[in-house]
Design a protein around this motif. Sequence first.
Motif, PDB file in Angstrom:
ATOM      1  N   GLU A 251       0.895   8.964  -0.437  1.00  0.00           N
ATOM      2  CA  GLU A 251      -0.053   9.910   0.159  1.00  0.00           C
ATOM      3  C   GLU A 251      -1.459   9.780  -0.421  1.00  0.00           C
ATOM      4  OE1 GLU A 251       0.705  11.999   2.718  1.00  0.00           O
ATOM      5  OE2 GLU A 251       2.647  10.975   2.722  1.00  0.00           O
ATOM      6  N   SER A 252      -1.614   9.055  -1.510  1.00  0.00           N
ATOM      7  CA  SER A 252      -2.918   8.918  -2.166  1.00  0.00           C
ATOM      8  C   SER A 252      -3.872   7.987  -1.430  1.00  0.00           C
ATOM      9  CB  SER A 252      -2.727   8.399  -3.593  1.00  0.00           C
ATOM     10  OG  SER A 252      -1.931   9.268  -4.342  1.00  0.00           O
ATOM     11  N   VAL A 253      -3.392   7.330  -0.385  1.00  0.00           N
ATOM     12  CA  VAL A 253      -4.241   6.407   0.365  1.00  0.00           C
ATOM     13  C   VAL A 253      -5.466   7.137   0.901  1.00  0.00           C
ATOM     14  CG1 VAL A 253      -4.368   4.886   2.364  1.00  0.00           C
ATOM     15  CG2 VAL A 253      -2.303   4.951   0.996  1.00  0.00           C
ATOM     16  N   GLU A 254      -5.249   8.301   1.466  1.00  0.00           N
ATOM     17  CA  GLU A 254      -6.369   9.072   2.018  1.00  0.00           C
ATOM     18  C   GLU A 254      -7.372   9.448   0.933  1.00  0.00           C
ATOM     19  OE1 GLU A 254      -7.246   9.606   5.153  1.00  0.00           O
ATOM     20  OE2 GLU A 254      -5.522   8.390   5.722  1.00  0.00           O
ATOM     21  N   GLU A 255      -6.884   9.711  -0.277  1.00  0.00           N
ATOM     22  CA  GLU A 255      -7.786  10.036  -1.388  1.00  0.00           C
ATOM     23  C   GLU A 255      -8.680   8.839  -1.719  1.00  0.00           C
ATOM     24  OE1 GLU A 255      -5.514  11.363  -4.756  1.00  0.00           O
ATOM     25  OE2 GLU A 255      -4.419  12.834  -3.552  1.00  0.00           O
ATOM     26  N   VAL A 256      -8.111   7.643  -1.717  1.00  0.00           N
ATOM     27  CA  VAL A 256      -8.885   6.440  -2.009  1.00  0.00           C
ATOM     28  C   VAL A 256      -9.928   6.212  -0.912  1.00  0.00           C
ATOM     29  CG1 VAL A 256      -8.795   3.931  -2.337  1.00  0.00           C
ATOM     30  CG2 VAL A 256      -7.027   5.380  -3.340  1.00  0.00           C
ATOM     31  N   VAL A 257      -9.522   6.363   0.345  1.00  0.00           N
ATOM     32  CA  VAL A 257     -10.455   6.196   1.458  1.00  0.00           C
ATOM     33  C   VAL A 257     -11.575   7.228   1.355  1.00  0.00           C
ATOM     34  CG1 VAL A 257     -10.719   6.363   3.968  1.00  0.00           C
ATOM     35  CG2 VAL A 257      -8.768   5.143   3.001  1.00  0.00           C
TER      36      VAL A 257
ATOM     37  N   LEU B  94       0.805  -1.220   0.000  1.00  0.00           N
ATOM     38  CA  LEU B  94       0.000   0.000   0.000  1.00  0.00           C
ATOM     39  C   LEU B  94       0.840   1.272   0.000  1.00  0.00           C
ATOM     40  CD1 LEU B  94      -2.863   1.286   0.311  1.00  0.00           C
ATOM     41  CD2 LEU B  94      -2.463   1.209   2.763  1.00  0.00           C
ATOM     42  N   GLU B  95       1.742   1.388   0.942  1.00  0.00           N
ATOM     43  CA  GLU B  95       2.488   2.637   1.084  1.00  0.00           C
ATOM     44  C   GLU B  95       3.424   2.891  -0.100  1.00  0.00           C
ATOM     45  OE1 GLU B  95       4.266   3.018   4.925  1.00  0.00           O
ATOM     46  OE2 GLU B  95       2.364   2.640   5.935  1.00  0.00           O
ATOM     47  N   SER B  96       4.037   1.848  -0.635  1.00  0.00           N
ATOM     48  CA  SER B  96       4.953   2.057  -1.755  1.00  0.00           C
ATOM     49  C   SER B  96       4.195   2.336  -3.055  1.00  0.00           C
ATOM     50  CB  SER B  96       5.880   0.853  -1.924  1.00  0.00           C
ATOM     51  OG  SER B  96       5.132  -0.299  -2.250  1.00  0.00           O
TER      52      SER B  96
END
Length: 137
Positions: free
Chosen positions: A104-110, A98-100
Amino acid sequence: MKILKENAGPLTNFEVVDFLRSRGAANDPTRVLAPLAPSEFKVYDYLVSTPACSQTRVSIAEFATKCKPYKLTKSEITNIINIRPSSFVEIDPLIENLESRLGESVEEVVELVVQLFSPPENQSNLMNESKELEDIM
């Protein structure tokens, strides 16, 4: 109903609920009249208590389209649609590396998940009850 392509891929929980509804699962409270096996009724009963019951074909298609820039696999998108994660902790086990991959786009997906898939009524009621308990304590 005619099968156009066998084993076309994994189904979302919404697609399974929709299929079972089309066969009469929602219209037969006696569980006798609809041409479904008892196991199919059990699957239907379980799935109507999950996020699948509040999803639509439009929201699923829109989510899949908006996920293209993140280069998620079909199975990752299906898992996100089925589980409907609403935080980093919930989405972390669903996306490999996930992180790699997302950084920072993780929050956008959530945020996209929360925006497109509203919580089911029973889940929002549980959230309200837990907030009330927190206020009391």
